[in-house]
Structures are given as structure tokens and as C-alpha cells.
Motif scaffolding. Structure first.
Motif, PDB file in Angstrom:
ATOM      1  N   MET A 143       0.821  -1.199   0.000  1.00 39.85           N
ATOM      2  CA  MET A 143       0.000   0.000   0.000  1.00 39.85           C
ATOM      3  C   MET A 143       0.869   1.269   0.000  1.00 39.85           C
ATOM      4  SD  MET A 143      -3.132   0.901   0.062  1.00 39.85           S
ATOM      5  CE  MET A 143      -4.140   2.283   0.414  1.00 39.85           C
ATOM      6  N   ILE A 144       1.934   1.246   0.784  1.00 45.50           N
ATOM      7  CA  ILE A 144       2.794   2.431   0.879  1.00 45.50           C
ATOM      8  C   ILE A 144       3.512   2.709  -0.449  1.00 45.50           C
ATOM      9  CG2 ILE A 144       4.864   3.355   1.987  1.00 45.50           C
ATOM     10  CD1 ILE A 144       3.838   2.338   4.594  1.00 45.50           C
ATOM     11  N   PRO A 145       4.049   1.695  -1.149  1.00 42.98           N
ATOM     12  CA  PRO A 145       4.673   2.008  -2.451  1.00 42.98           C
ATOM     13  C   PRO A 145       3.681   2.617  -3.442  1.00 42.98           C
ATOM     14  CG  PRO A 145       5.361  -0.162  -1.716  1.00 42.98           C
ATOM     15  CD  PRO A 145       4.299   0.301  -0.773  1.00 42.98           C
ATOM     16  N   LEU A 146       2.426   2.161  -3.419  1.00 43.43           N
ATOM     17  CA  LEU A 146       1.421   2.722  -4.316  1.00 43.43           C
ATOM     18  C   LEU A 146       1.174   4.191  -3.979  1.00 43.43           C
ATOM     19  CD1 LEU A 146      -0.662   2.305  -6.545  1.00 43.43           C
ATOM     20  CD2 LEU A 146      -2.297   1.642  -4.779  1.00 43.43           C
ATOM     21  N   LEU A 147       1.095   4.507  -2.696  1.00 40.20           N
ATOM     22  CA  LEU A 147       0.900   5.901  -2.282  1.00 40.20           C
ATOM     23  C   LEU A 147       2.108   6.757  -2.662  1.00 40.20           C
ATOM     24  CD1 LEU A 147      -0.794   5.455   1.200  1.00 40.20           C
ATOM     25  CD2 LEU A 147      -1.840   6.247  -0.915  1.00 40.20           C
ATOM     26  N   LEU A 148       3.315   6.217  -2.541  1.00 45.39           N
ATOM     27  CA  LEU A 148       4.509   6.963  -2.917  1.00 45.39           C
ATOM     28  C   LEU A 148       4.532   7.236  -4.423  1.00 45.39           C
ATOM     29  CD1 LEU A 148       7.253   5.297  -0.704  1.00 45.39           C
ATOM     30  CD2 LEU A 148       6.270   7.576  -0.467  1.00 45.39           C
ATOM     31  N   VAL A 149       4.146   6.241  -5.219  1.00 47.24           N
ATOM     32  CA  VAL A 149       4.099   6.444  -6.671  1.00 47.24           C
ATOM     33  C   VAL A 149       3.063   7.501  -7.017  1.00 47.24           C
ATOM     34  CG1 VAL A 149       3.467   5.337  -8.844  1.00 47.24           C
ATOM     35  CG2 VAL A 149       4.985   4.174  -7.249  1.00 47.24           C
ATOM     36  N   LEU A 150       1.900   7.440  -6.387  1.00 47.27           N
ATOM     37  CA  LEU A 150       0.857   8.450  -6.637  1.00 47.27           C
ATOM     38  C   LEU A 150       1.335   9.844  -6.214  1.00 47.27           C
ATOM     39  CD1 LEU A 150      -2.390   6.558  -5.614  1.00 47.27           C
ATOM     40  CD2 LEU A 150      -1.666   7.208  -7.912  1.00 47.27           C
ATOM     41  N   LEU A 151       2.060   9.911  -5.104  1.00 47.97           N
ATOM     42  CA  LEU A 151       2.588  11.196  -4.642  1.00 47.97           C
ATOM     43  C   LEU A 151       3.602  11.751  -5.640  1.00 47.97           C
ATOM     44  CD1 LEU A 151       2.685  13.295  -2.376  1.00 47.97           C
ATOM     45  CD2 LEU A 151       4.504  11.950  -1.344  1.00 47.97           C
ATOM     46  N   VAL A 152       4.490  10.899  -6.158  1.00 50.89           N
ATOM     47  CA  VAL A 152       5.471  11.342  -7.149  1.00 50.89           C
ATOM     48  C   VAL A 152       4.764  11.815  -8.413  1.00 50.89           C
ATOM     49  CG1 VAL A 152       7.314  10.529  -8.674  1.00 50.89           C
ATOM     50  CG2 VAL A 152       7.360   9.962  -6.246  1.00 50.89           C
ATOM     51  N   ILE A 153       3.735  11.100  -8.849  1.00 47.03           N
ATOM     52  CA  ILE A 153       2.985  11.506 -10.042  1.00 47.03           C
ATOM     53  C   ILE A 153       2.328  12.860  -9.815  1.00 47.03           C
ATOM     54  CG2 ILE A 153       0.957  10.948 -11.446  1.00 47.03           C
ATOM     55  CD1 ILE A 153       1.743   7.992 -11.128  1.00 47.03           C
ATOM     56  N   LEU A 154       1.729  13.053  -8.659  1.00 47.58           N
ATOM     57  CA  LEU A 154       1.089  14.349  -8.364  1.00 47.58           C
ATOM     58  C   LEU A 154       2.108  15.479  -8.322  1.00 47.58           C
ATOM     59  CD1 LEU A 154      -1.560  13.400  -5.673  1.00 47.58           C
ATOM     60  CD2 LEU A 154      -1.967  14.210  -7.995  1.00 47.58           C
ATOM     61  N   ILE A 155       3.276  15.217  -7.745  1.00 46.08           N
ATOM     62  CA  ILE A 155       4.316  16.261  -7.680  1.00 46.08           C
ATOM     63  C   ILE A 155       4.794  16.618  -9.091  1.00 46.08           C
ATOM     64  CG2 ILE A 155       6.702  16.701  -6.970  1.00 46.08           C
ATOM     65  CD1 ILE A 155       6.062  15.165  -4.399  1.00 46.08           C
ATOM     66  N   LEU A 156       5.040  15.597  -9.916  1.00 47.69           N
ATOM     67  CA  LEU A 156       5.512  15.865 -11.272  1.00 47.69           C
ATOM     68  C   LEU A 156       4.441  16.570 -12.099  1.00 47.69           C
ATOM     69  CD1 LEU A 156       7.496  12.604 -12.059  1.00 47.69           C
ATOM     70  CD2 LEU A 156       8.393  14.868 -11.508  1.00 47.69           C
ATOM     71  N   PHE A 157       3.182  16.178 -11.932  1.00 52.74           N
ATOM     72  CA  PHE A 157       2.103  16.845 -12.661  1.00 52.74           C
ATOM     73  C   PHE A 157       1.973  18.293 -12.212  1.00 52.74           C
ATOM     74  CE2 PHE A 157      -2.357  18.182 -12.837  1.00 52.74           C
ATOM     75  CZ  PHE A 157      -2.562  18.114 -14.209  1.00 52.74           C
ATOM     76  N   GLY A 158       2.057  18.538 -10.918  1.00 48.07           N
ATOM     77  CA  GLY A 158       1.952  19.898 -10.388  1.00 48.07           C
ATOM     78  C   GLY A 158       3.103  20.770 -10.855  1.00 48.07           C
ATOM     79  N   ALA A 159       4.312  20.209 -10.866  1.00 43.98           N
ATOM     80  CA  ALA A 159       5.473  20.973 -11.325  1.00 43.98           C
ATOM     81  C   ALA A 159       5.349  21.280 -12.809  1.00 43.98           C
ATOM     82  CB  ALA A 159       6.764  20.210 -11.037  1.00 43.98           C
ATOM     83  N   GLY A 160       4.900  20.315 -13.590  1.00 36.91           N
ATOM     84  CA  GLY A 160       4.734  20.544 -15.023  1.00 36.91           C
ATOM     85  C   GLY A 160       3.694  21.610 -15.299  1.00 36.91           C
TER      86      GLY A 160
END
Length: 56
Positions: A1-18
Motif C-alpha cells: 500500500m505504501i509504495p502505491l501511495l509513494l508512486v501516486l505522490l510522485v505523479i502528483l508532484i511531477l504533474f503539479g510541477a509541469g
């Protein structure tokens, strides 16, 4: 569960930065156009010099 949340967090950060970088590029483009328009539309002031429409 934690790796999935970390991947989602990284995706959100990259989308927000873009998205933020895209918005900053559009703001920079608008400011450049305003600066160019202001540069070419300034009138000659007293003494024949160009007046500055900005304070820097």
C-alpha cells in the motif's frame, strides 16, 4: 500500500510541477510582449530622450 501511495505522490508532484512551469512560461511570454509593446510605444521626452515607462 505504501509504495502505491509513494508512486501516486510522485505523479502528483511531477504533474503539479509541469503545470506550474507551463503557467510560468505563459506568464513570461505575456510579460515579454507587454515589455516589447512598451518599448516601441514610448514617446520622446523633454530634451529628445526616450522616457522610461518602467522603474528599473
Amino acid at each position: 500500500m505504501i509504495p502505491l501511495l509513494l508512486v501516486l505522490l510522485v505523479i502528483l508532484i511531477l504533474f503539479g510541477a509541469g503545470f506550474a512551469l507551463d503557467v510560468l512560461w505563459w506568464i513570461a511570454l505575456v510579460l515579454l510582449i507587454v515589455w516589447i509593446i512598451g518599448f516601441f510605444t514610448t514617446r520622446a521626452g523633454p530634451g529628445g530622450g526616450r522616457t522610461r515607462w518602467y522603474r528599473w
